[in-house]
Design a protein around this motif. Structure first.
Motif, mmCIF file in Angstrom:
data_model
loop_
_atom_site.group_PDB
_atom_site.id
_atom_site.type_symbol
_atom_site.label_atom_id
_atom_site.label_comp_id
_atom_site.label_asym_id
_atom_site.label_seq_id
_atom_site.Cartn_x
_atom_site.Cartn_y
_atom_site.Cartn_z
ATOM 1 N N ARG A 20 46.391 -60.309 -42.012
ATOM 2 C CA ARG A 20 45.431 -61.023 -42.861
ATOM 3 C C ARG A 20 44.902 -62.247 -42.138
ATOM 4 N N GLN A 21 43.630 -62.505 -42.350
ATOM 5 C CA GLN A 21 42.979 -63.752 -41.969
ATOM 6 C C GLN A 21 42.215 -64.181 -43.206
ATOM 7 N N ASN A 22 42.615 -65.313 -43.792
ATOM 8 C CA ASN A 22 42.040 -65.760 -45.056
ATOM 9 C C ASN A 22 42.225 -64.616 -46.057
ATOM 10 N N GLN A 23 41.175 -64.150 -46.696
ATOM 11 C CA GLN A 23 41.302 -63.042 -47.647
ATOM 12 C C GLN A 23 40.965 -61.692 -47.025
ATOM 13 N N ASP A 24 40.584 -61.680 -45.752
ATOM 14 C CA ASP A 24 40.250 -60.441 -45.064
ATOM 15 C C ASP A 24 41.510 -59.723 -44.589
ATOM 16 N N VAL A 25 41.408 -58.402 -44.464
ATOM 17 C CA VAL A 25 42.547 -57.572 -44.096
ATOM 18 C C VAL A 25 42.169 -56.674 -42.923
ATOM 19 N N LEU A 26 43.043 -56.607 -41.936
ATOM 20 C CA LEU A 26 42.917 -55.668 -40.821
ATOM 21 C C LEU A 26 44.088 -54.710 -40.915
ATOM 22 N N ILE A 27 43.793 -53.421 -40.964
ATOM 23 C CA ILE A 27 44.836 -52.404 -41.070
ATOM 24 C C ILE A 27 44.731 -51.475 -39.869
ATOM 25 N N GLN A 28 45.854 -51.293 -39.172
ATOM 26 C CA GLN A 28 45.924 -50.304 -38.109
ATOM 27 C C GLN A 28 46.685 -49.104 -38.664
ATOM 28 N N LEU A 29 46.012 -47.985 -38.815
ATOM 29 C CA LEU A 29 46.630 -46.742 -39.271
ATOM 30 C C LEU A 29 46.827 -45.875 -38.042
ATOM 31 N N SER A 44 34.569 -53.386 -48.609
ATOM 32 C CA SER A 44 34.797 -54.632 -49.350
ATOM 33 C C SER A 44 34.745 -54.297 -50.834
ATOM 34 N N PRO A 45 35.060 -55.253 -51.683
ATOM 35 C CA PRO A 45 35.002 -54.967 -53.120
ATOM 36 C C PRO A 45 33.600 -54.578 -53.597
ATOM 37 N N THR A 46 32.572 -54.968 -52.830
ATOM 38 C CA THR A 46 31.192 -54.710 -53.265
ATOM 39 C C THR A 46 30.436 -53.730 -52.381
ATOM 40 N N THR A 47 31.101 -53.159 -51.373
ATOM 41 C CA THR A 47 30.429 -52.195 -50.486
ATOM 42 C C THR A 47 31.227 -50.901 -50.384
ATOM 43 N N GLU A 48 30.514 -49.846 -50.088
ATOM 44 C CA GLU A 48 31.168 -48.554 -49.858
ATOM 45 C C GLU A 48 31.686 -48.493 -48.421
ATOM 46 N N PRO A 49 32.683 -47.662 -48.160
ATOM 47 C CA PRO A 49 33.199 -47.541 -46.801
ATOM 48 C C PRO A 49 32.124 -47.087 -45.810
ATOM 49 N N GLN A 50 32.167 -47.678 -44.637
ATOM 50 C CA GLN A 50 31.302 -47.283 -43.523
ATOM 51 C C GLN A 50 32.198 -47.026 -42.327
ATOM 52 N N THR A 51 31.970 -45.907 -41.635
ATOM 53 C CA THR A 51 32.861 -45.499 -40.548
ATOM 54 C C THR A 51 32.095 -45.265 -39.257
ATOM 55 N N ILE A 52 32.685 -45.729 -38.174
ATOM 56 C CA ILE A 52 32.200 -45.432 -36.829
ATOM 57 C C ILE A 52 33.285 -44.610 -36.145
ATOM 58 N N ILE A 78 41.331 -53.296 -55.230
ATOM 59 C CA ILE A 78 42.258 -54.436 -55.233
ATOM 60 C C ILE A 78 41.977 -55.431 -54.112
ATOM 61 N N LEU A 79 40.975 -55.168 -53.284
ATOM 62 C CA LEU A 79 40.661 -56.081 -52.182
ATOM 63 C C LEU A 79 40.106 -57.399 -52.702
ATOM 64 N N ILE A 113 50.454 -50.532 -49.328
ATOM 65 C CA ILE A 113 49.608 -51.651 -48.922
ATOM 66 C C ILE A 113 49.022 -52.331 -50.151
ATOM 67 N N GLY A 114 48.537 -51.540 -51.095
ATOM 68 C CA GLY A 114 47.960 -52.093 -52.318
ATOM 69 C C GLY A 114 48.949 -52.927 -53.100
ATOM 70 N N GLN A 115 50.175 -52.451 -53.200
ATOM 71 C CA GLN A 115 51.216 -53.215 -53.895
ATOM 72 C C GLN A 115 51.488 -54.532 -53.178
ATOM 73 N N TRP A 116 51.546 -54.490 -51.851
ATOM 74 C CA TRP A 116 51.807 -55.694 -51.074
ATOM 75 C C TRP A 116 50.651 -56.690 -51.214
ATOM 76 N N LEU A 117 49.409 -56.204 -51.105
ATOM 77 C CA LEU A 117 48.259 -57.106 -51.240
ATOM 78 C C LEU A 117 48.211 -57.741 -52.625
ATOM 79 N N THR A 118 48.516 -56.960 -53.647
ATOM 80 C CA THR A 118 48.510 -57.473 -55.016
ATOM 81 C C THR A 118 49.607 -58.524 -55.212
ATOM 82 N N ALA A 119 50.755 -58.300 -54.591
ATOM 83 C CA ALA A 119 51.871 -59.241 -54.722
ATOM 84 C C ALA A 119 51.703 -60.493 -53.862
ATOM 85 N N HIS A 120 50.801 -60.445 -52.876
ATOM 86 C CA HIS A 120 50.600 -61.569 -51.953
ATOM 87 C C HIS A 120 49.120 -61.924 -51.847
#
Length: 131
Positions: A20-29, A44-52, A78-79, A113-120
């Motif tokens: 995490r940086q501020n409220q942003d999240v970086l996930i390595q899957l 983001s909470p207001t945008t649809e996923p975009q993939t490269i 939950i983002l 991840i969702g549970q962790w983000l919600t709890a933190h």
């Protein structure tokens, strides 16, 4: 702050490393037999996923977008802000049951991840701009 989540099924092991940086999240899957970086999905909470999808071998692109977009859609509600999901999963000589396991594995990791983000949650750091 980073957190690592793991899930295994049908002989496939995946990891999700969350930073995490501020409220942003970086996930390595990442996972399988050859972890790497092949796709990037943003949401983001207001945008649809975009993939490269990056090139994998001549004439082909990485296919992990199927996994990252699933994760992005599951996490979007939950983002707090932006999420960037970088992924590379390769299972050598993948079997049909291993291919079928990918969806449930990503769903399990997304739930963790969702549970962790919600709890933190993070308090938003106020940005100031020059005039």
């Amino acid at each position: 702050m980073s957190e690592t989540f793991e899930a295994s099924q049908a002989g496939v092991h995946l990891q999700a490393v969350v930073e995490r940086q501020n409220q942003d999240v970086l996930i390595q899957l990442i996972g399988g037999d050859v972890a790497h970086y092949g796709v990037v999905t943003t949401v983001s909470p207001t945008t649809e996923p975009q993939t490269i999808a990056l090139p994998s071998r001549p004439g082909h692109h990485h296919q992990e977008g199927v996994l990252t977009e699933r994760m992005a859609k599951q996490l979007k509600p939950i983002l707090q802000s932006n999420a960037i999901i970088v992924s590379g999963v390769h299972v050598n000589y993948i079997k049909p049951e291993q291919m079928r396991a990918m969806g449930p594995l990503v769903a399990e990791l997304s739930e963790k991840i969702g549970q962790w983000l919600t709890a933190h949650p993070r308090e938003k750091v106020v940005e100031h701009f020059s005039k």
